[in-house]
Design a protein around this motif. Structure first.
Motif, short mmCIF file in Angstrom:
data_model
loop_
_atom_site.label_atom_id
_atom_site.label_comp_id
_atom_site.label_asym_id
_atom_site.label_seq_id
_atom_site.Cartn_x
_atom_site.Cartn_y
_atom_site.Cartn_z
N UNK A 1 0.78 -1.22 -0.31
CA UNK A 1 0.03 0.05 0.29
C UNK A 1 0.53 1.32 0.39
N UNK A 2 0.21 2.23 -1.20
CA UNK A 2 1.30 3.85 -1.55
C UNK A 2 2.75 3.18 -2.20
N UNK A 3 2.52 2.23 -2.63
CA UNK A 3 4.27 2.30 -3.47
C UNK A 3 3.62 2.94 -3.87
N UNK A 4 4.09 3.76 -5.42
CA UNK A 4 3.77 4.49 -6.68
C UNK A 4 5.37 3.10 -7.44
N UNK A 5 4.47 2.53 -8.35
CA UNK A 5 5.57 1.89 -9.53
C UNK A 5 5.50 3.31 -10.45
N UNK A 6 6.87 3.10 -11.19
CA UNK A 6 7.07 4.81 -12.17
C UNK A 6 8.24 3.89 -13.25
N UNK A 7 7.42 3.50 -14.57
CA UNK A 7 8.16 3.98 -15.51
C UNK A 7 8.25 4.06 -16.85
N UNK A 8 9.13 4.56 -17.73
CA UNK A 8 8.56 5.37 -18.61
C UNK A 8 7.90 6.52 -19.08
N UNK A 9 7.78 7.20 -17.90
CA UNK A 9 6.42 8.57 -17.50
C UNK A 9 5.08 7.82 -17.58
N UNK A 10 5.30 6.57 -17.25
CA UNK A 10 3.76 5.92 -16.54
C UNK A 10 3.75 5.86 -14.90
N UNK A 11 3.16 5.93 -14.44
CA UNK A 11 2.52 5.90 -12.74
C UNK A 11 1.45 5.27 -12.40
N UNK A 12 1.89 4.49 -11.48
CA UNK A 12 0.64 3.99 -10.83
C UNK A 12 0.71 4.03 -9.04
N UNK A 13 -0.50 3.98 -8.30
CA UNK A 13 -0.02 4.12 -6.86
C UNK A 13 -1.15 3.64 -5.90
N UNK A 14 -0.29 2.11 -5.55
CA UNK A 14 -1.04 0.98 -4.93
C UNK A 14 -2.36 2.02 -3.82
N UNK A 15 -3.49 1.94 -3.83
CA UNK A 15 -4.58 2.77 -3.16
C UNK A 15 -4.91 1.70 -2.11
#
Lengths: 113, 110
Positions: free
Chosen positions: B53-67
């Motif tokens: 939880x609350x981790x943010x993954x990112x790569x090649x300009x894409x992002x997503x946060x585990x909510x």
């Protein structure tokens, strides 16, 4: 080069004729899995294997068999294919069973007439 | 059981537009969450991941946060390119199984 290979890439066959799709990985991964991809349904897991001689059913195992006699190979067997098994199949592997990314093969497009 | 729901496509955007692809999940325990991308004629490849939880993954300009509070893992990119045209899959891994969403096809116009 680290990779997952599948063969054949394309296969057209007839109902009831046994076939095997091979999968091999060169990354010494413990975990391997088979998926089928159908429009609107995403990928659904058919079978998975946690290690040599250890396999278990995924969500859609009916009509399929697998074996894991060597760490690198995980063939998918269709003993008596039917038209509803026409699909795009992917093999995948990972070092551990969860938390690690899966590496996918290029896919096998199977048509059963 | 576990499940993943992602927005239906196709999504069509002009180059440099902002991208959001919604993904929500139901799960027991503490699964890992992933976004995979599939280019035409190829297998899936990992785009990004988050394991808690609350981790943010990112790569090649894409992002997503585990909510965890909203059980979501939405994919975002500030400025898409034509080369981002592909199918994007949200996935959840718990126990021995990985569950994939249905996929969202993205078209980016020049």
């Amino acid at each position: 080069e680290a990779q997952v290979t599948q063969n054949p890439r394309y296969l057209i066959t007839v109902t009831g004729k046994k076939l095997t799709v091979t999968c091999s990985q060169n990354m010494n991964h413990e975990y391997m899995s088979w998926y089928r991809q159908d429009p609107g349904l995403g990928l659904r897991q058919i079978y998975y294997s946690m290690n040599v001689e250890v396999t278990d059913k995924g969500d859609v195992p009916e009509g399929y068999k697998v074996s894991r006699k060597e760490k690198r190979n995980f063939p998918l067997i269709l003993e008596s294919p039917s038209p509803n098994q026409t699909s795009l199949y992917f093999c995948a592997s990972s070092f551990r069973r969860e938390g690690d990314e899966q590496y996918f093969g290029p896919g096998t497009r199977l048509t059963v007439t | 059981g576990n499940s993943v729901t992602q927005m239906e496509g196709p999504v069509t955007l002009s180059e440099e537009a902002f991208l959001t692809i919604n993904c929500t999940y139901t799960a027991t325990g503490y699964p890992s969450l992933f976004w995979y991308v599939q280019y035409p004629g190829e297998g899936l490849q990992l785009l990004l991941k988050a394991t808690k939880a609350d981790d943010k993954g990112s790569n090649k300009g894409f992002e997503a946060t585990y909510r965890k509070e909203t059980t979501s893992f939405h994919l975002e990119k500030g400025s898409v390119q034509v080369s981002d045209s592909a199918v994007y899959f949200c996935a959840l891994a718990g126990g021995f199984k990985t569950i994939f969403g249905a996929g969202t096809r993205l078209f980016v116009k020049a």
